[in-house]
Design an enzyme around this catalytic site. Structure first.
Site, PDB file in Angstrom:
ATOM      1  N   ASP A 176       0.863  -1.183   0.000  1.00  0.00           N
ATOM      2  CA  ASP A 176       0.000   0.000   0.000  1.00  0.00           C
ATOM      3  C   ASP A 176       0.901   1.236   0.000  1.00  0.00           C
ATOM      4  OD1 ASP A 176      -1.926   1.934   0.393  1.00  0.00           O
ATOM      5  OD2 ASP A 176      -2.354   1.379   2.469  1.00  0.00           O
ATOM      6  N   GLU A 206      -1.115  10.811   0.076  1.00  0.00           N
ATOM      7  CA  GLU A 206      -2.452  10.207   0.141  1.00  0.00           C
ATOM      8  C   GLU A 206      -2.773   9.710   1.538  1.00  0.00           C
ATOM      9  OE1 GLU A 206      -5.429   6.841  -0.118  1.00  0.00           O
ATOM     10  OE2 GLU A 206      -3.392   6.893   0.700  1.00  0.00           O
ATOM     11  N   GLU A 207      -1.759   9.176   2.205  1.00  0.00           N
ATOM     12  CA  GLU A 207      -1.997   8.547   3.500  1.00  0.00           C
ATOM     13  C   GLU A 207      -2.350   9.545   4.598  1.00  0.00           C
ATOM     14  OE1 GLU A 207      -2.414   5.552   4.081  1.00  0.00           O
ATOM     15  OE2 GLU A 207      -1.356   4.345   2.600  1.00  0.00           O
ATOM     16  N   ASP A 229      -5.504   1.339  -5.962  1.00  0.00           N
ATOM     17  CA  ASP A 229      -5.053   1.238  -4.575  1.00  0.00           C
ATOM     18  C   ASP A 229      -5.213  -0.212  -4.136  1.00  0.00           C
ATOM     19  OD1 ASP A 229      -4.310   1.939  -1.887  1.00  0.00           O
ATOM     20  OD2 ASP A 229      -5.239   3.903  -2.171  1.00  0.00           O
ATOM     21  N   HIS A 317      -1.465  -2.048   6.245  1.00  0.00           N
ATOM     22  CA  HIS A 317      -0.790  -1.164   7.200  1.00  0.00           C
ATOM     23  C   HIS A 317       0.044  -1.955   8.202  1.00  0.00           C
ATOM     24  CE1 HIS A 317      -3.118   2.861   6.536  1.00  0.00           C
ATOM     25  NE2 HIS A 317      -2.741   2.286   5.404  1.00  0.00           N
TER      26      HIS A 317
END
Length: 351
Positions: A176, A206-207, A229, A317
């Site tokens: 990711d 983006e995060e 994504d 994550h």
């Protein structure tokens, strides 16, 4: 399976915290330079790689984000231990005893480990408490004088983990969203049609709030927006069947909705139709929490018809994010197939 695993490995193992995406941006530019008409880099680091279509061709913006969840150094104590501030959403329990990489003032790597108070000296009450990121520190194993000479408050920190094949899958930190950068590169190399203008946009930050996609969309002014994504693959023993969202090995995921957008229904139908007609493995996705760059594209000011294609990913994550190569290849195939006919898709609403 995905065709260029060495490229994906290189992308995943490199560092690119939000706001510090330089190394990933360099790889992207090097890979696409000979296959596009021009490359633009904007004021916050978005890369817009353009393959122009014929006169009057619609603009299709395909976005994937360069950044991964990370940290910045926010304190150096008198013994040389570092405290860190998060850039993106971490589950603290995934961070215990992990290695990290700090990029110092000279652009050099420093490897460290995330430390916590040893369980052996914790009180019973401390053992019961939920983990808190504020209790973590980074140990780089250097004298305090050298640490303070090399490391600055604000230097980026990312997790440090090798890319590996595990059975039929691939696992690494930062799948990711390096799978999206891989997809953009492969898409640019495969698209032949000049009936559309392809704007492949590698976005930043983006995060921490879809920030790069917001500004890039203002510059591009696309007619169609597509984000690439990862999405949750909760096909594991701890999840109920209705909670799985997607499963590894069942193909690319055509998103219906997430927290950031309801995908344009006509685009959802078009992608589903193309996948069926071309025997491209696919599954439908409803993500109960989380968003993608498509949410920012859709609300850019022009109300852009938008959709996300997702690569199913287990353990999102964490440093062991896991994908199936076939799902990644199906994502590239479906995007390339769409680009061949994107010029004639009807996205108008009745008035």
């Amino acid at each position: 399976m995905a065709e260029n695993i060495e490229l994906l490995k290189r992308l995943c193992e490199e560092s690119g915290a939000p706001g510090f995406e330089d190394r990933i941006r360099a790889i992207f530019c090097d890979e696409v330079r000979e296959h596009v008409d021009r490359i633009e880099v904007d004021g916050i680091g978005n890369v817009i790689a353009v393959r122009e279509g014929e006169e009057g061709a619609p603009k299709v913006m395909v976005a994937g984000h360069l950044d991964e969840i990370g940290f910045v150094v926010n304190h150096i104590d008198d013994k040389g231990f570092l405290r860190i501030h998060p850039l993106g959403g971490f589950d603290p329990k995934t961070l215990v005893a992990k290695r990290v990489r700090i990029i110092d003032a000279n652009g050099q790597d420093i490897i460290g480990v995330i430390g916590t108070k040893p369980v052996h000296i914790m009180s019973p009450e401390e053992r019961k408490k939920p983990l808190d990121l504020k209790e973590f520190f980074v140990d780089v194993g250097l004298p305090v004088e050298e640490v303070k000479e090399r490391v600055r408050v604000g230097d980026p920190v990312t997790l440090y983990q090798s890319f590996e094949q595990v059975g039929n899958y691939y696992t690494s930190k930062s799948m990711d969203n390096r799978v999206s950068i891989y997809t953009l590169i492969e898409l640019i190399k495969r698209v032949k049609s000049r009936k559309v203008s392809l704007y492949a946009v590698a976005t930043v930050q983006e995060e921490i709030g879809l920030r790069g996609a917001m500004t890039a969309t203002q510059a591009v002014q696309p007619d169609i927006g597509i984000a690439v994504d990862v999405t949750l693959a909760c096909d594991v023993p701890a999840s109920k069947p209705e909670e799985r969202v997607t499963a590894l090995g069942e193909g690319t995921a055509i998103k219906i909705l997430d927290s950031s957008l309801i995908c344009t229904p006509k685009l959802v139908d078009r992608f589903r139709q193309l996948a069926k007609e071309n025997d491209i493995p696919h599954q439908m996705e409803i993500l109960p929490a989380g968003g993608t760059d498509a949410g920012a594209i859709q609300r850019s000011g022009r109300a852009v018809p938008s959709i996300t294609l997702s690569v199913p990913c287990r353990y999102v994550h964490s440093v062991v994010e896991m994908v199936h190569g076939g799902d990644l290849e199906a994502t590239v195939q479906l995007l390339a197939t769409f680009m061949e006919s994107a010029h004639d898709v009807d996205l108008t609403y009745n008035s």
